[in-house]
Design a protein around this motif. Structure first.
Motif, PDB file in Angstrom:
ATOM      1  N   PHE A  14      35.284  39.658  89.981  1.00 23.53           N
ATOM      2  CA  PHE A  14      35.315  38.384  89.243  1.00 23.53           C
ATOM      3  C   PHE A  14      34.338  38.421  88.072  1.00 23.53           C
ATOM      4  CE2 PHE A  14      36.980  36.298  93.263  1.00 23.53           C
ATOM      5  CZ  PHE A  14      38.233  36.031  92.727  1.00 23.53           C
ATOM      6  N   ALA A  15      33.176  39.057  88.279  1.00 22.22           N
ATOM      7  CA  ALA A  15      32.183  39.140  87.203  1.00 22.22           C
ATOM      8  C   ALA A  15      32.728  39.973  86.041  1.00 22.22           C
ATOM      9  CB  ALA A  15      30.880  39.739  87.734  1.00 22.22           C
ATOM     10  N   ASN A  16      33.377  41.079  86.354  1.00 22.05           N
ATOM     11  CA  ASN A  16      33.961  41.916  85.278  1.00 22.05           C
ATOM     12  C   ASN A  16      35.025  41.156  84.514  1.00 22.05           C
ATOM     13  OD1 ASN A  16      32.354  44.049  85.953  1.00 22.05           O
ATOM     14  ND2 ASN A  16      33.893  45.079  87.229  1.00 22.05           N
ATOM     15  N   TYR A  44      27.134  31.584  92.324  1.00 18.07           N
ATOM     16  CA  TYR A  44      25.875  32.116  91.775  1.00 18.07           C
ATOM     17  C   TYR A  44      25.784  33.636  91.948  1.00 18.07           C
ATOM     18  CZ  TYR A  44      23.756  27.652  90.427  1.00 18.07           C
ATOM     19  OH  TYR A  44      23.491  26.475  89.795  1.00 18.07           O
ATOM     20  N   ARG A  45      26.385  34.170  92.996  1.00 16.63           N
ATOM     21  CA  ARG A  45      26.416  35.643  93.134  1.00 16.63           C
ATOM     22  C   ARG A  45      27.235  36.254  91.993  1.00 16.63           C
ATOM     23  NH1 ARG A  45      29.175  36.999  98.331  1.00 16.63           N
ATOM     24  NH2 ARG A  45      28.449  39.132  98.020  1.00 16.63           N
ATOM     25  N   ILE A  46      28.352  35.604  91.637  1.00 16.51           N
ATOM     26  CA  ILE A  46      29.159  36.108  90.515  1.00 16.51           C
ATOM     27  C   ILE A  46      28.347  36.003  89.217  1.00 16.51           C
ATOM     28  CG2 ILE A  46      31.268  35.770  89.152  1.00 16.51           C
ATOM     29  CD1 ILE A  46      32.574  34.656  91.775  1.00 16.51           C
ATOM     30  N   GLN A  47      27.649  34.848  89.044  1.00 13.06           N
ATOM     31  CA  GLN A  47      26.797  34.686  87.848  1.00 13.06           C
ATOM     32  C   GLN A  47      25.762  35.821  87.766  1.00 13.06           C
ATOM     33  OE1 GLN A  47      23.099  31.996  86.864  1.00 13.06           O
ATOM     34  NE2 GLN A  47      24.908  30.684  86.819  1.00 13.06           N
ATOM     35  N   ASP A  48      25.118  36.118  88.909  1.00 15.29           N
ATOM     36  CA  ASP A  48      24.126  37.211  88.935  1.00 15.29           C
ATOM     37  C   ASP A  48      24.765  38.513  88.435  1.00 15.29           C
ATOM     38  OD1 ASP A  48      22.261  35.516  90.099  1.00 15.29           O
ATOM     39  OD2 ASP A  48      22.510  36.316  92.130  1.00 15.29           O
ATOM     40  N   VAL A  79      32.404  16.901  86.263  1.00 17.49           N
ATOM     41  CA  VAL A  79      31.684  17.520  87.387  1.00 17.49           C
ATOM     42  C   VAL A  79      30.384  16.748  87.568  1.00 17.49           C
ATOM     43  CG1 VAL A  79      32.563  19.880  87.391  1.00 17.49           C
ATOM     44  CG2 VAL A  79      30.852  19.231  85.746  1.00 17.49           C
ATOM     45  N   ASP A  80      29.795  16.828  88.759  1.00 18.37           N
ATOM     46  CA  ASP A  80      28.785  15.826  89.039  1.00 18.37           C
ATOM     47  C   ASP A  80      27.464  16.317  89.574  1.00 18.37           C
ATOM     48  OD1 ASP A  80      29.544  16.702  91.407  1.00 18.37           O
ATOM     49  OD2 ASP A  80      30.251  14.792  92.213  1.00 18.37           O
ATOM     50  N   SER A  81      27.111  17.604  89.339  1.00 19.27           N
ATOM     51  CA  SER A  81      25.755  17.924  89.773  1.00 19.27           C
ATOM     52  C   SER A  81      25.124  18.977  88.881  1.00 19.27           C
ATOM     53  CB  SER A  81      25.720  18.333  91.243  1.00 19.27           C
ATOM     54  OG  SER A  81      26.316  19.561  91.391  1.00 19.27           O
ATOM     55  N   PRO A  82      23.791  18.936  88.737  1.00 25.30           N
ATOM     56  CA  PRO A  82      23.098  19.892  87.879  1.00 25.30           C
ATOM     57  C   PRO A  82      23.300  21.328  88.357  1.00 25.30           C
ATOM     58  CG  PRO A  82      21.656  18.060  88.442  1.00 25.30           C
ATOM     59  CD  PRO A  82      22.873  17.939  89.301  1.00 25.30           C
ATOM     60  N   ILE A  83      23.365  22.233  87.389  1.00 32.76           N
ATOM     61  CA  ILE A  83      23.568  23.653  87.661  1.00 32.76           C
ATOM     62  C   ILE A  83      22.638  24.430  86.734  1.00 32.76           C
ATOM     63  CG2 ILE A  83      25.968  23.432  88.421  1.00 32.76           C
ATOM     64  CD1 ILE A  83      26.895  24.031  85.587  1.00 32.76           C
ATOM     65  N   TYR A  84      22.512  25.725  86.946  1.00 30.35           N
ATOM     66  CA  TYR A  84      21.724  26.508  85.984  1.00 30.35           C
ATOM     67  C   TYR A  84      22.405  27.815  85.630  1.00 30.35           C
ATOM     68  CZ  TYR A  84      20.025  29.576  89.732  1.00 30.35           C
ATOM     69  OH  TYR A  84      19.941  30.476  90.764  1.00 30.35           O
ATOM     70  N   GLY A  85      22.056  28.327  84.447  1.00 30.81           N
ATOM     71  CA  GLY A  85      22.538  29.623  83.989  1.00 30.81           C
ATOM     72  C   GLY A  85      21.379  30.398  83.386  1.00 30.81           C
ATOM     73  N   VAL A  86      21.655  31.629  82.990  1.00 29.24           N
ATOM     74  CA  VAL A  86      20.613  32.540  82.511  1.00 29.24           C
ATOM     75  C   VAL A  86      20.772  32.758  81.006  1.00 29.24           C
ATOM     76  CG1 VAL A  86      19.747  34.918  82.713  1.00 29.24           C
ATOM     77  CG2 VAL A  86      20.491  33.662  84.762  1.00 29.24           C
ATOM     78  N   LEU A  87      19.643  32.749  80.280  1.00 31.56           N
ATOM     79  CA  LEU A  87      19.647  32.990  78.833  1.00 31.56           C
ATOM     80  C   LEU A  87      19.139  34.403  78.556  1.00 31.56           C
ATOM     81  CD1 LEU A  87      17.945  29.627  77.722  1.00 31.56           C
ATOM     82  CD2 LEU A  87      20.412  30.145  77.754  1.00 31.56           C
ATOM     83  N   THR A  88      19.829  35.120  77.666  1.00 28.36           N
ATOM     84  CA  THR A  88      19.351  36.459  77.287  1.00 28.36           C
ATOM     85  C   THR A  88      18.981  36.472  75.802  1.00 28.36           C
ATOM     86  OG1 THR A  88      21.433  37.423  76.541  1.00 28.36           O
ATOM     87  CG2 THR A  88      21.008  37.461  78.928  1.00 28.36           C
ATOM     88  N   ASP A  89      18.280  37.545  75.405  1.00 28.28           N
ATOM     89  CA  ASP A  89      17.830  37.644  74.008  1.00 28.28           C
ATOM     90  C   ASP A  89      19.002  37.680  73.036  1.00 28.28           C
ATOM     91  OD1 ASP A  89      18.611  40.174  74.888  1.00 28.28           O
ATOM     92  OD2 ASP A  89      16.999  41.239  73.843  1.00 28.28           O
ATOM     93  N   ARG A  90      20.156  38.164  73.467  1.00 27.97           N
ATOM     94  CA  ARG A  90      21.302  38.225  72.555  1.00 27.97           C
ATOM     95  C   ARG A  90      21.838  36.833  72.196  1.00 27.97           C
ATOM     96  NH1 ARG A  90      26.588  39.611  71.099  1.00 27.97           N
ATOM     97  NH2 ARG A  90      27.685  38.604  72.815  1.00 27.97           N
ATOM     98  N   MET A  91      21.521  35.848  73.036  1.00 26.49           N
ATOM     99  CA  MET A  91      22.031  34.482  72.805  1.00 26.49           C
ATOM    100  C   MET A  91      21.152  33.696  71.833  1.00 26.49           C
ATOM    101  SD  MET A  91      22.819  33.451  76.744  1.00 26.49           S
ATOM    102  CE  MET A  91      23.751  34.515  77.832  1.00 26.49           C
ATOM    103  N   LEU A  92      19.940  34.199  71.582  1.00 26.43           N
ATOM    104  CA  LEU A  92      18.968  33.446  70.778  1.00 26.43           C
ATOM    105  C   LEU A  92      19.244  33.606  69.288  1.00 26.43           C
ATOM    106  CD1 LEU A  92      16.303  31.808  70.664  1.00 26.43           C
ATOM    107  CD2 LEU A  92      15.086  33.982  70.710  1.00 26.43           C
ATOM    108  N   ILE A  93      19.467  32.477  68.614  1.00 24.31           N
ATOM    109  CA  ILE A  93      19.646  32.481  67.160  1.00 24.31           C
ATOM    110  C   ILE A  93      18.274  32.208  66.549  1.00 24.31           C
ATOM    111  CG2 ILE A  93      20.804  31.352  65.214  1.00 24.31           C
ATOM    112  CD1 ILE A  93      22.855  30.274  67.305  1.00 24.31           C
ATOM    113  N   GLN A  94      17.880  33.002  65.566  1.00 24.01           N
ATOM    114  CA  GLN A  94      16.561  32.806  64.942  1.00 24.01           C
ATOM    115  C   GLN A  94      16.549  31.488  64.166  1.00 24.01           C
ATOM    116  OE1 GLN A  94      14.016  34.598  65.834  1.00 24.01           O
ATOM    117  NE2 GLN A  94      15.459  35.802  67.079  1.00 24.01           N
TER     118      GLN A  94
END
Ligand code: OOG
Ligand code: MG
Length: 264
Positions: A14-16, A44-48, A79-94
């Motif tokens: 699923f991650a691929n 969250y395992r798929i997100q990892d 949808v009705d509850s808080p969730i989290y994701g991961v940010l990487t350096d490639r996502m950061l716009i200067q």
């Protein structure tokens, strides 16, 4: 949070699937069409695994984002509850930089507040005051989200697996110390090409943006993780997101925190 249901191989597959959709800028069927019983834990395992694939390509994890911490966002996405994701350096716009939308699927942009974590890891069970003490800075921010799912529609496990639609983000250059500003009720305005399109308040983010930070620490702790020193954290949009067209200049103005801009 229950036990794992999917095998390691299913998680990787699923991650691929989601990682390829992101890299190819192609929308795909949501996972819950195939697995209606997909659990949050497996999501969250798929997100990892999605994040691991990015790390294997040389990306570096630099923080986390919360999602669905305001009523406006919960209502918009159904949808009705808080969730989290991961940010990487490639996502950061200067700062003052631009974001090409050509490679994205159906990008949206939203007003955010970002916390910069200080030199100590933060664990769960902290109050709003305690998490604020653990921050070295706070600033205005914007997030570009781009769901990999068809029509930008999903169930909660789908969006978690898709790293919470994380795509790009930009931070304001004015960084204040948390003690220098009352964060509880700051006006936030998002403008596209000089036209104000969304108005909100930082109070819309779980009552106080630092409550979102405390919630992130709690959710990470639930999985045996801490929030690393030096992380960047997006607290979650205060308003609904708006479509991000090409050739646009988008500005987010946050009362007392200043402005942040991005062009496409
Ligand atoms: C999920 C991500 C939500 C926020 O700030 O609430 C989010 C989505 O809406 O696609 O980033
Ligand atoms: Mg967001």
């Amino acid at each position: 949070m229950g036990s794992d249901v999917l095998s390691e191989e299913q998680v990787r597959s699923f991650a691929n699937f989601l990682d390829a959709a992101e890299r190819e800028g192609r929308e795909v069927e949501k996972l819950t069409t195939e697995v209606p019983t997909l659990t949050l834990r497996d999501a969250y395992r798929i997100q990892d695994a999605v994040v691991s694939a990015r790390i294997a390509r040389g990306e570096r994890v630099i923080g986390y984002k919360l999602g669905l911490t305001s009523k406006a966002k919960m209502k918009q996405m159904n949808v009705d509850s808080p969730i989290y994701g991961v940010l990487t350096d490639r996502m950061l716009i200067q700062p003052g930089g631009s974001c090409s939308v050509a490679d994205l699927i159906h990008p949206k942009i939203e007003p955010e507040i970002a916390f910069l974590i200080g030199d100590r890891e933060l664990r769960g069970g902290l109050s709003v005051e305690e998490v604020l003490q653990g921050c070295r800075g706070v600033c205005a921010a914007m997030e570009v989200i781009d769901s990999r799912y068809k029509d930008f529609r999903f169930e909660l496990p789908d969006v978690i697996a898709d790293n919470c639609s994380s795509t790009r983000f930009v931070l304001g250059s004015e960084i204040l110390k948390p003690g220098e500003v009352h964060l509880q009720n700051l006006g936030m305005i998002l403008s596209v090409n000089g036209q104000p399109v969304q108005f909100g308040s930082s109070a819309a983010i779980l009552g106080h943006p630092a409550a979102a930070l405390a919630e992130l620490c709690r959710m990470l702790d639930d999985r045996g993780l801490g929030l690393p020193a030096g992380s960047i954290v997006l607290a979650g949009a205060a308003t609904a997101a708006v479509p991000l067209p090409a050739g646009a200049e988008v500005v987010c103005q946050v009362e007392s925190l200043g402005r942040v801009a991005v062009s496409t």
